[in-house]
Design an enzyme around this catalytic site. Structure first.
Site, PDB file in Angstrom:
ATOM      1  N   ARG A   1      -7.109  23.612  11.716  1.00  0.00           N
ATOM      2  CA  ARG A   1      -5.762  23.062  11.560  1.00  0.00           C
ATOM      3  C   ARG A   1      -4.892  24.135  10.979  1.00  0.00           C
ATOM      4  O   ARG A   1      -3.718  24.177  11.424  1.00  0.00           O
ATOM      5  CB  ARG A   1      -5.529  21.729  10.701  1.00  0.00           C
ATOM      6  CG  ARG A   1      -6.236  20.491  11.502  1.00  0.00           C
ATOM      7  CD  ARG A   1      -5.989  19.196  10.545  1.00  0.00           C
ATOM      8  NE  ARG A   1      -6.138  18.220  11.356  1.00  0.00           N
ATOM      9  CZ  ARG A   1      -6.697  16.992  10.765  1.00  0.00           C
ATOM     10  NH1 ARG A   1      -6.887  16.834   9.596  1.00  0.00           N
ATOM     11  NH2 ARG A   1      -6.806  16.124  11.661  1.00  0.00           N
TER      12      ARG A   1
ATOM     13  N   LYS B   1     -16.002   1.100  18.320  1.00  0.00           N
ATOM     14  CA  LYS B   1     -15.713  -0.105  18.353  1.00  0.00           C
ATOM     15  C   LYS B   1     -14.626  -0.417  19.735  1.00  0.00           C
ATOM     16  O   LYS B   1     -13.678   0.476  19.897  1.00  0.00           O
ATOM     17  CB  LYS B   1     -14.778  -0.654  17.205  1.00  0.00           C
ATOM     18  CG  LYS B   1     -15.763  -0.876  15.736  1.00  0.00           C
ATOM     19  CD  LYS B   1     -14.858  -1.349  14.912  1.00  0.00           C
ATOM     20  CE  LYS B   1     -15.602  -1.360  13.484  1.00  0.00           C
ATOM     21  NZ  LYS B   1     -14.611  -1.515  12.305  1.00  0.00           N
TER      22      LYS B   1
ATOM     23  N   GLY C   1     -10.020  13.139  16.688  1.00  0.00           N
ATOM     24  CA  GLY C   1     -11.166  12.605  15.908  1.00  0.00           C
ATOM     25  C   GLY C   1     -12.357  12.904  16.317  1.00  0.00           C
ATOM     26  O   GLY C   1     -12.640  14.300  16.485  1.00  0.00           O
TER      27      GLY C   1
ATOM     28  N   GLY D   1      -5.251   9.207  15.249  1.00  0.00           N
ATOM     29  CA  GLY D   1      -4.797   8.159  15.291  1.00  0.00           C
ATOM     30  C   GLY D   1      -3.554   8.309  16.322  1.00  0.00           C
ATOM     31  O   GLY D   1      -3.051   7.566  17.099  1.00  0.00           O
TER      32      GLY D   1
HETATM   33  P1  AMP Z   1     -14.830   6.092  16.850  1.00  0.00           P
HETATM   34  O1  AMP Z   1     -14.259   6.701  15.820  1.00  0.00           O
HETATM   35  O2  AMP Z   1     -14.441   4.854  17.317  1.00  0.00           O
HETATM   36  O3  AMP Z   1     -14.534   7.078  17.940  1.00  0.00           O
HETATM   37  O4  AMP Z   1     -16.345   6.321  16.818  1.00  0.00           O
HETATM   38  C1  AMP Z   1     -17.239   7.196  16.589  1.00  0.00           C
HETATM   39  C2  AMP Z   1     -18.360   6.875  15.916  1.00  0.00           C
HETATM   40  O5  AMP Z   1     -19.204   6.030  16.830  1.00  0.00           O
HETATM   41  C3  AMP Z   1     -19.577   7.977  15.931  1.00  0.00           C
HETATM   42  O6  AMP Z   1     -19.706   8.370  14.388  1.00  0.00           O
HETATM   43  C4  AMP Z   1     -20.416   7.702  16.317  1.00  0.00           C
HETATM   44  O7  AMP Z   1     -21.786   8.029  15.740  1.00  0.00           O
HETATM   45  C5  AMP Z   1     -20.530   6.428  16.531  1.00  0.00           C
HETATM   46  N1  AMP Z   1     -21.278   5.572  17.763  1.00  0.00           N
HETATM   47  C6  AMP Z   1     -21.100   6.227  19.120  1.00  0.00           C
HETATM   48  N2  AMP Z   1     -22.175   5.378  19.667  1.00  0.00           N
HETATM   49  C7  AMP Z   1     -22.959   4.626  18.932  1.00  0.00           C
HETATM   50  C8  AMP Z   1     -23.832   3.827  19.061  1.00  0.00           C
HETATM   51  N3  AMP Z   1     -24.318   3.516  20.174  1.00  0.00           N
HETATM   52  N4  AMP Z   1     -24.300   3.228  18.000  1.00  0.00           N
HETATM   53  C9  AMP Z   1     -23.760   3.158  16.819  1.00  0.00           C
HETATM   54  N5  AMP Z   1     -22.850   4.012  16.616  1.00  0.00           N
HETATM   55  C10 AMP Z   1     -22.399   4.751  17.647  1.00  0.00           C
END
Ligand code: AMP
Length: 405
Positions: free
Chosen positions: A39, A200, A355, A378
């Site tokens: 950054r 999620k 992210g 974000g």
């Molecule tokens: P996000 O911050 O929503 O982009 O989520 C990222 C996180 O989702 C990372 O730390 C990944 O390890 C996790 N992730 C991705 N695929 C899976 C999965 N199939 N099961 C559990 N965690 C996951």
């Protein structure tokens, strides 16, 4: 499209420039030094431009979440040291961001000098966007340059509040983020493919809903795929599912079909019983179902091929969220292969949301092979949701150019 005044549109000669940067970097707990200077490097072009054009650079940033009080753990002092090395010139550190001490140092500044102020979040007024506090910050300078895209989705004093008192213009990093993400939202070239992953569905509802109106194709990986697959009646074993989002997942898929957007879900997955390096794992086809006690942790080899074929010929690609648990090598292949596929696309604008997907593309050393890796997690999500970001709205529009600027 959004046209904003930039640092190039204003006269900087002999001006005190309050430059809001995003120096929210990780600090090594043991050495107390900057652990990752990505950054800081990202802000260098704007800092150098200000200095080369006769400005006095007064840098202001936050670091971490100090909860509105002084906390040496979150001091920007180590950043001053690293910045000095990167810039090759002295950076004076001031242990406050407002007040007489800061004023005195700034009044003594000469053209081409750099001052870094202490963490602006040591004051609770920063996050409250307190007008008096913003005025105090603004009183230190003649002009405000906003290069902190990572904070653009927040209306805080140092990025938004100060614009009540000073003309605020965009730095180069901010300008690029607005141009790249703005184009992907406002007038993308088609075919437009969106790849979404991550943990999620609930975090990405806004993005999906907005991009359903723009994209030709949406590819879903990551843990969020299992909420969609379960909504379609597939057996997902112990995979991460948001039970309360099953209805929504159905609605999203119906909406996609109504709009003629191709909604592509994985056809196979890498499963394991534990989210651990070295855990026993295997590939199963989604149609065969995931047995109880096992969870899907990455997209499988057939899905990788399917997604690659769906990326062929794309003119715009936006990718947000890893395809699996990429932090563990055993479950990183899907994410790595998709990153490679993006890197290999020719004649396409490829944008990686901030992210975790930014961390992933860096991990695979492919960041310079895509058109843009956003520096804001974000903030980039909110851009993709089509929202107006307060930290962009506060930057003067290009047609508002002021005579005194
Ligand atoms: P996000 O911050 O929503 O982009 O989520 C990222 C996180 O989702 C990372 O730390 C990944 O390890 C996790 N992730 C991705 N695929 C899976 C999965 N199939 N099961 C559990 N965690 C996951």
């Amino acid at each position: 499209m959004l046209k904003k005044l930039t640092v190039k549109d204003v006269d900087l000669k002999d001006k005190k420039v309050l430059l809001r940067v995003d120096f929210n970097v990780p600090i090594d707990k043991e050495t107390g030094e900057v652990a990752d200077d990505t950054r800081i490097k990202a802000a260098l072009p704007t800092i150098k431009y200000v200095l080369e054009n006769g400005g006095k650079a007064i840098l202001v940033s936050h670091l971490g979440r100090p909860k509105g009080k002084k906390d040496p753990k979150y001091s920007l002092k180590p950043v001053a040291k690293r910045l000095e090395q990167l810039l090759g010139r002295t950076v004076s550190f001031v242990d406050d961001c407002i007040g007489e001490g800061a004023k005195k140092v700034i009044e003594a500044m000469k053209e081409g000098e750099v001052v870094l102020l202490e963490n602006v979040r040591f004051y609770p007024e920063e996050k409250k966007n307190d007008p008096e506090f913003a005025e105090k910050l603004a009183s230190l300078a003649d002009i405000h340059v906003n290069d902190a895209f990572g904070t653009a989705h927040r209306a805080h004093a140092s990025n938004v509040g100060v614009a009540q008192y000073l003309t605020s213009v965009a730095g180069f990093l901010m300008e690029k983020e607005i141009a790249m993400l703005g184009k992907a939202v406002a007038n993308p070239e088609h075919p437009y493919v969106v790849i979404l992953g991550g943990a999620k569905v609930s975090d990405k509802i806004g993005v999906i809903t907005n991009l359903l109106k723009k994209a030709d194709r949406i590819l879903i990986g990551g843990a969020m795929m299992f909420t969609f697959l379960k909504a379609l009646g597939k057996q997902v074993g112990d995979s991460l599912v948001e039970e309360d989002k099953l209805e929504l997942a159905k609605e999203i898929m119906e909406e996609a079909s109504k709009r003629g957007v191709e909604f592509v879900l994985p056809i196979d997955t890498v499963i394991a019983k534990e989210i651990e390096a070295g855990a026993e794992s295997k590939v199963v086809r989604i149609d065969d179902g995931i047995p109880e006690g096992w969870k899907g942790l990455d997209i499988g080899p057939e899905t990788i091929e399917l997604f690659k074929s769906k990326l062929k010929g794309a003119k715009t690609v936006v990718w947000n969220g890893p395809m699996g648990v990429f932090e563990i090598d055993d479950f990183a292949k899907g994410t790595e292969e998709i990153a490679k596929a993006l890197a290999e696309l020719e004649d396409a604008t490829t944008i990686v949301g901030g992210g975790d997907s930014a961390a992933a593309i860096n991990k695979f050393n492919l960041a310079d092979k895509v058109s843009h890796v956003s520096t804001g997690g974000g903030a980039s999500l909110e851009m993709l949701e089509g929202k107006e970001l307060p930290g962009i709205a506060s930057i003067a529009d290009a047609d508002e150019k002021k005579n005194d600027g």
